[in-house]
Motif scaffolding. Structure first.
Motif, PDB file in Angstrom:
ATOM      1  N   GLY A 342       0.800  -1.221   0.000  1.00 48.66           N
ATOM      2  CA  GLY A 342       0.000   0.000   0.000  1.00 48.66           C
ATOM      3  C   GLY A 342       0.830   1.267   0.000  1.00 48.66           C
ATOM      4  N   ARG A 343       2.135   1.149  -0.191  1.00 46.57           N
ATOM      5  CA  ARG A 343       2.995   2.334  -0.139  1.00 46.57           C
ATOM      6  C   ARG A 343       2.676   3.320  -1.246  1.00 46.57           C
ATOM      7  NH1 ARG A 343       9.656   2.210   0.411  1.00 46.57           N
ATOM      8  NH2 ARG A 343       9.851   4.330   1.268  1.00 46.57           N
ATOM      9  N   GLY A 344       2.173   2.845  -2.345  1.00 47.81           N
ATOM     10  CA  GLY A 344       1.859   3.737  -3.454  1.00 47.81           C
ATOM     11  C   GLY A 344       0.400   4.163  -3.505  1.00 47.81           C
ATOM     12  N   GLU A 345      -0.362   3.858  -2.455  1.00 50.47           N
ATOM     13  CA  GLU A 345      -1.789   4.161  -2.469  1.00 50.47           C
ATOM     14  C   GLU A 345      -2.127   5.293  -1.503  1.00 50.47           C
ATOM     15  OE1 GLU A 345      -4.544   0.928  -2.618  1.00 50.47           O
ATOM     16  OE2 GLU A 345      -2.957  -0.508  -3.053  1.00 50.47           O
ATOM     17  N   PHE A 346      -2.827   6.284  -2.006  1.00 43.39           N
ATOM     18  CA  PHE A 346      -3.179   7.475  -1.240  1.00 43.39           C
ATOM     19  C   PHE A 346      -4.620   7.379  -0.769  1.00 43.39           C
ATOM     20  CE2 PHE A 346      -5.343  11.594  -1.411  1.00 43.39           C
ATOM     21  CZ  PHE A 346      -4.612  12.312  -0.473  1.00 43.39           C
ATOM     22  N   ARG A 347      -4.872   7.800   0.476  1.00 42.05           N
ATOM     23  CA  ARG A 347      -6.223   7.872   1.019  1.00 42.05           C
ATOM     24  C   ARG A 347      -6.481   9.283   1.552  1.00 42.05           C
ATOM     25  NH1 ARG A 347      -6.379   3.886  -1.458  1.00 42.05           N
ATOM     26  NH2 ARG A 347      -7.235   1.836  -0.918  1.00 42.05           N
ATOM     27  N   PRO A 348      -7.725   9.759   1.529  1.00 38.99           N
ATOM     28  CA  PRO A 348      -8.022  11.125   1.979  1.00 38.99           C
ATOM     29  C   PRO A 348      -7.714  11.355   3.461  1.00 38.99           C
ATOM     30  CG  PRO A 348      -9.856  10.179   0.733  1.00 38.99           C
ATOM     31  CD  PRO A 348      -8.911   9.058   1.013  1.00 38.99           C
ATOM     32  N   GLY A 349      -7.609  12.620   3.828  1.00 36.64           N
ATOM     33  CA  GLY A 349      -7.388  13.007   5.212  1.00 36.64           C
ATOM     34  C   GLY A 349      -6.275  14.009   5.397  1.00 36.64           C
ATOM     35  N   TYR A 350      -5.393  14.125   4.417  1.00 38.32           N
ATOM     36  CA  TYR A 350      -4.205  14.984   4.552  1.00 38.32           C
ATOM     37  C   TYR A 350      -4.544  16.475   4.564  1.00 38.32           C
ATOM     38  CZ  TYR A 350      -1.418  10.793   3.719  1.00 38.32           C
ATOM     39  OH  TYR A 350      -0.855   9.544   3.819  1.00 38.32           O
ATOM     40  N   GLU A 351      -5.623  16.870   3.890  1.00 34.06           N
ATOM     41  CA  GLU A 351      -5.949  18.302   3.828  1.00 34.06           C
ATOM     42  C   GLU A 351      -6.300  18.849   5.216  1.00 34.06           C
ATOM     43  OE1 GLU A 351      -5.568  20.456   1.509  1.00 34.06           O
ATOM     44  OE2 GLU A 351      -5.865  19.557  -0.472  1.00 34.06           O
TER      45      GLU A 351
END
Length: 409
Positions: A342-351
């Motif tokens: 999953g190192r290359g997978e982005f999930r929301p929450g950073y904003e």
């Protein structure tokens, strides 16, 4: 998640939490199991906080306030970026199509397709409620009301399921339902108009959340991976705001700070940023972090600061995750290596994290900054509560307009 197949595979992995058993007499390292439950961070006692019983809840006050949504509308009216592109992304979502039809069933089985219906309906309700709030298009309010009324009138139970999987089902979905309801019940358009949700229907939905979701959230799931606890805390907080339940809010607040489970703040995130699921994979780690971010934002909107808890521990956890996702080496404690899965997978929450810690507090989080710049506009995930964050959580400087005072109110 963009396909039903990927969604089902990810959901199945999320629910399991048992270490790998011996196979034909050969014992493999437990961390090689996709469902590995890693060791918690040591934890540390944090000062107790609570919302006083005589302090009224702020409405709307889950992930968005009236002032914040009004400010976003100003950015949109001026055609400013990144909000304009982020709005187009929300409008293009399959969950905000006006022909969306709810598929809720009276009983949710966490092991079959009914849980998928629940997640999609909750996501669609939230998306339509946001679009009504930000554009004033009454058709989106009507669609969100249709979805919530279907749940309020039909949903009777979430089965506990094998290994208590009904608990995390409630954690993954109730927050979006409550967030949609909060906007429909409390946001007011510039002309003062409401969404037009009948009070009787809103009360029926409120009673459903308390009767169906809350019992599954109580007690959390301390022995499982921390994204379970974190998701349940975020949903409990969201429901408590919509339902004006101080006891429920303080229950989640106490667990966030000093709960015994893997999802409480200093059990989930080590002082250097590694999280309890780092040895498992980075998808679940991002899920846990995003739920803790949601808890912090909900608490902030009610006047309580969780963001700074344990020396900005949440910021440290996010910067560590962002650095690893960016391809950099990170410090790892113990014998369990950090998982590349999953190192290359982005999930929301950073904003949410970027807005609070970088824009508002001035912290230097270069890898979080790099992540949001690479992935804007932030989209939606069926499991993670914070969604469409570039549109709804960023209040920094516009990219295409003269500099002005646009800090988050």
């Amino acid at each position: 998640m963009k396909s039903s197949t990927l969604y089902c595979l990810t959901l199945s992995a999320c629910f399991a939490s048992v270490c790998l058993a011996q196979t034909e007499g050969v014992k493999k390292p437990a961390y090689l199991d996709t469902n590995y439950t890693g060791p918690a961070a040591p934890g540390e006692p944090l000062p107790a906080l609570e919302l006083p019983a005589n302090q009224a809840f702020v409405h709307p006050g889950i992930l968005h306030t009236q002032a914040e949504l009004d400010q976003i509308r100003k950015h949109l009216a001026a055609g400013e970026e990144p909000w304009t592109s982020a709005l187009k992304a929300l409008q293009a979502s399959e969950y905000t199509a006006l022909d969306y039809q709810p598929k809720i069933t009276p009983v949710i089985n966490p092991h079959d397709k009914t849980v998928g219906y629940l997640m999609k309906d909750a996501t669609a309700a939230y998306g339509h409620a946001l679009l009504w709030s930000l554009t004033g298009n009454k058709a989106h309010a009507d669609k969100a009301i249709q979805i919530l009324d279907a749940a309020g009138s039909k949903l009777q139970a979430i089965e506990i399921g094998r290994q208590d999987q009904g608990k995390v089902t409630a954690g993954f979905t109730g927050g979006k339902y409550a967030s949609a309801a909060e906007l429909l019940a409390h946001y007011r358009q510039p002309d003062g108009s409401s969404a037009g949700w009948p009070q009787e229907s809103a009360e029926k939905f409120r009673q459903m959340l308390v009767a169906v979701f809350y019992p599954r959230l109580q007690g959390f799931k301390p022995e499982f991976n921390g994204n379970w606890d974190a998701s349940m805390m975020a949903t409990m907080m969201a429901i408590s705001v919509f339902c004006n339940r101080h006891d429920m809010f303080n229950e989640a607040l106490a667990y966030y700070l000093n709960g015994k489970g893997n999802g409480s703040l200093t059990h989930y995130i080590h002082p250097h940023g590694q999280n309890q699921e780092s040895g498992r994979d980075q998808i679940h780690g991002q899920m846990g972090l995003a739920a803790l971010a949601a808890c912090s934002e909900i608490a902030k909107n009610q006047g309580i600061d969780l963001y700074s808890a344990a020396g900005n521990r949440l910021a440290t956890g996010y910067e560590y995750m962002a650095k690893y996702l960016a391809g950099q080496d990170v410090k790892v404690l113990g014998e369990v290596p950090i998982s590349p899965k999953g190192r290359g997978e982005f999930r929301p929450g950073y904003e949410l994290i970027y807005q609070h810690y970088v824009v508002e507090k001035g912290l230097d989080l270069p890898y979080v900054r790099e992540t949001i710049q690479k992935h804007r506009p932030e989209g939606v995930d069926l499991i993670i509560l914070p969604s469409w964050g570039t549109l709804t959580s960023y209040f920094g400087q516009p990219a295409t307009a003269p500099s002005s005072s646009t800090s988050k109110p």
